[in-house]
Design a protein around this motif. Structure first.
Motif, PDB file in Angstrom:
ATOM      1  N   TRP A 178       0.830  -1.205   0.000  1.00 27.12           N
ATOM      2  CA  TRP A 178       0.000   0.000   0.000  1.00 27.12           C
ATOM      3  C   TRP A 178       0.867   1.258   0.000  1.00 27.12           C
ATOM      4  CZ3 TRP A 178      -1.531   2.940   4.705  1.00 27.12           C
ATOM      5  CH2 TRP A 178      -2.374   4.006   4.385  1.00 27.12           C
ATOM      6  N   LEU A 179       1.919   1.246   0.833  1.00 27.56           N
ATOM      7  CA  LEU A 179       2.818   2.403   0.875  1.00 27.56           C
ATOM      8  C   LEU A 179       3.519   2.591  -0.475  1.00 27.56           C
ATOM      9  CD1 LEU A 179       4.366   1.957   4.429  1.00 27.56           C
ATOM     10  CD2 LEU A 179       2.678   3.667   3.705  1.00 27.56           C
ATOM     11  N   ARG A 180       4.003   1.502  -1.065  1.00 29.70           N
ATOM     12  CA  ARG A 180       4.661   1.586  -2.377  1.00 29.70           C
ATOM     13  C   ARG A 180       3.697   2.078  -3.459  1.00 29.70           C
ATOM     14  NH1 ARG A 180       7.892  -4.083  -3.128  1.00 29.70           N
ATOM     15  NH2 ARG A 180       9.572  -3.705  -1.650  1.00 29.70           N
ATOM     16  N   GLN A 181       2.509   1.473  -3.488  1.00 32.00           N
ATOM     17  CA  GLN A 181       1.535   1.843  -4.508  1.00 32.00           C
ATOM     18  C   GLN A 181       1.054   3.280  -4.327  1.00 32.00           C
ATOM     19  OE1 GLN A 181      -1.452  -1.232  -4.219  1.00 32.00           O
ATOM     20  NE2 GLN A 181      -0.056  -2.817  -4.975  1.00 32.00           N
ATOM     21  N   SER A 182       0.898   3.723  -3.079  1.00 34.12           N
ATOM     22  CA  SER A 182       0.502   5.118  -2.831  1.00 34.12           C
ATOM     23  C   SER A 182       1.588   6.074  -3.289  1.00 34.12           C
ATOM     24  CB  SER A 182       0.224   5.331  -1.334  1.00 34.12           C
ATOM     25  OG  SER A 182      -0.810   4.517  -0.906  1.00 34.12           O
ATOM     26  N   ARG A 183       2.826   5.725  -2.978  1.00 32.96           N
ATOM     27  CA  ARG A 183       3.960   6.561  -3.396  1.00 32.96           C
ATOM     28  C   ARG A 183       4.062   6.613  -4.919  1.00 32.96           C
ATOM     29  NH1 ARG A 183       8.650   4.251  -1.019  1.00 32.96           N
ATOM     30  NH2 ARG A 183       7.691   4.844   0.942  1.00 32.96           N
ATOM     31  N   ALA A 184       3.903   5.467  -5.587  1.00 36.26           N
ATOM     32  CA  ALA A 184       3.966   5.416  -7.057  1.00 36.26           C
ATOM     33  C   ALA A 184       2.824   6.220  -7.665  1.00 36.26           C
ATOM     34  CB  ALA A 184       3.916   3.980  -7.540  1.00 36.26           C
ATOM     35  N   ALA A 185       1.624   6.165  -7.110  1.00 34.98           N
ATOM     36  CA  ALA A 185       0.496   6.926  -7.624  1.00 34.98           C
ATOM     37  C   ALA A 185       0.710   8.423  -7.414  1.00 34.98           C
ATOM     38  CB  ALA A 185      -0.797   6.496  -6.929  1.00 34.98           C
ATOM     39  N   GLN A 186       1.295   8.777  -6.275  1.00 34.61           N
ATOM     40  CA  GLN A 186       1.582  10.194  -5.996  1.00 34.61           C
ATOM     41  C   GLN A 186       2.640  10.725  -6.964  1.00 34.61           C
ATOM     42  OE1 GLN A 186       3.092  10.917  -2.068  1.00 34.61           O
ATOM     43  NE2 GLN A 186       2.535  13.093  -2.108  1.00 34.61           N
TER      44      GLN A 186
END
Length: 192
Positions: A178-186
């Motif tokens: 979730w942290l990785r995917q949130s960072r990638a989306a940001q």
């Protein structure tokens, strides 16, 4: 135990402590032991008068299969020897089924965590919350096992601790995803 006049002993219960038992082998625990019964009447002046003693039993729905022998020691005393006492097959099967359920849920959680960390499934706070909920649900499932298994028993070593560990790892995988995917989306939003 002390019984009043005209008060049958069938209404009373007592517990017997087991010197040698395999309590940590739940749900495959077995017990044996012995105890004596003595019947005496207390007269108003405090003297004891022996009473005739008759011992018998009826099948009780306790979840235990008990083989025992009753040997009259005298007219007023009987020795009860419990040859073997173990859980009924249904109780053992139910405990095994709940243990398998715990392992199955943990394996499913691990699969979800793996799918999230490999980006095959989007991870979100709801997913992490579901996995955290499993950490609270597993101890509850353990607690409702028939006969309330003791802490540190075979069930804990073989099933419960491993299920809990798998759920913790799955939760961490989903959280990291979730942290990785949130960072990638940001970063994708900032780039565009």
């Amino acid at each position: 135990m002390i019984f009043s006049s005209f008060d049958p002993s069938a209404r009373s219960a007592t517990s017997v402590s087991w010197a040698a038992c395999a309590r940590n082998q739940y749900p495959f625990d077995k017990y044996d032991g012995e105890f004596s019964l003595l019947a005496e009447k207390v007269a108003p002046d405090g003297t004891l008068t022996p009473l005739p003693l008759t011992v018998g039993s009826a099948h009780a729905k306790t979840g235990w299969h008990t083989r025992y022998t009753i040997v009259p020691a005298s007219l007023t005393e009987a020795k009860v020897t419990i040859v073997a006492m173990h859980r009924e097959p249904f109780i053992v099967a139910f405990a095994i089924m709940l243990g398998a359920l715990m392992l199955l849920v943990a394996i499913m959680a691990m699969a979800v965590g793996f799918l999230c960390i490999t980006n095959r499934r989007a991870s979100d706070p709801g997913m992490v919350g579901w996995l955290v909920g499993l950490l609270f649900a597993l101890p509850f499932v353990r607690r409702i096992m028939p006969g309330d298994p003791p802490i540190g028993c075979l069930l804990d070593v073989a099933v419960f601790s491993w299920s809990l560990l798998l759920c913790v790892v799955a939760m961490l995988l989903a959280l990291i995803a979730w942290l990785r995917q949130s960072r990638a989306a940001q970063e994708a939003n900032e780039a565009s």
